[in-house]
Design an enzyme around this catalytic site. Structure first.
Site: not given
Ligand code: THU
Length: 140
Positions: A89, A53, A86, A55
């Site tokens: 994170c 992710c 999530c 973050e």
């Molecule tokens: N994702 C993030 O990078 N940060 C968030 O706060 C929520 C989810 C990403 C993970 C994945 O690559 C995509 O968003 C869909 O879940």
């Protein structure tokens, strides 16, 4: 740097997200106590769980650069409501001091929270037998 400018930086970083599988691009901008800004984007993988992710990518970039205490983190995505990190994170974020976390979407909705509001009753180093407090001393 104010929250609006930091969110604009997060939106810039977001353009570099690698999200071919979900199509959901996320950008993060982490403002260090030094005034430096560290970027993060989600980096997905053909083996889906391997992706990271935005973050956690931003935290990794900052720690790699030697910074471990932060003024603010801005997160932005094209989501119907401001993009919330999530669970994984959230756990990563409470490891390091961050004064405020700015959740945003591309429509301009914003919500400002503290790490404790995002992850109440968090698991942390305080309950471990030998505390890992490396973030307090960057030279350790
Ligand atoms: N994702 C993030 O990078 N940060 C968030 O706060 C929520 C989810 C990403 C993970 C994945 O690559 C995509 O968003 C869909 O879940």
């Amino acid at each position: 740097m104010n929250d609006k400018d930091l969110t604009a930086r997060a939106a810039e970083f977001r353009s570099r997200a690698y999200a071919p599988y979900s199509g959901f691009s996320v950008g993060a901008a982490l403002l260090g106590k030094s005034g430096k800004v560290y970027g993060g984007v989600n980096v997905e993988n053909a083996s889906y769980p391997v992706g990271i992710c935005a973050e956690r990518a931003a935290i990794a970039a900052a720690v790699t650069a030697g910074e471990r205490a932060f003024e603010a983190l801005a997160i932005i995505a094209d989501s119907p409501v401001p993009c919330a990190p999530c669970g994984m994170c959230r756990q990563m974020l409470v490891e390091f001091p961050i004064a405020r976390i700015i959740l945003a979407n591309t429509a301009g909705d914003v919500c400002v929270m503290t790490p404790a509001e995002l992850l109440p009753h968090a698991f942390g180093a305080a309950v471990l037998p030998e505390k890992e407090t490396a973030h307090e001393d960057p030279h350790r």
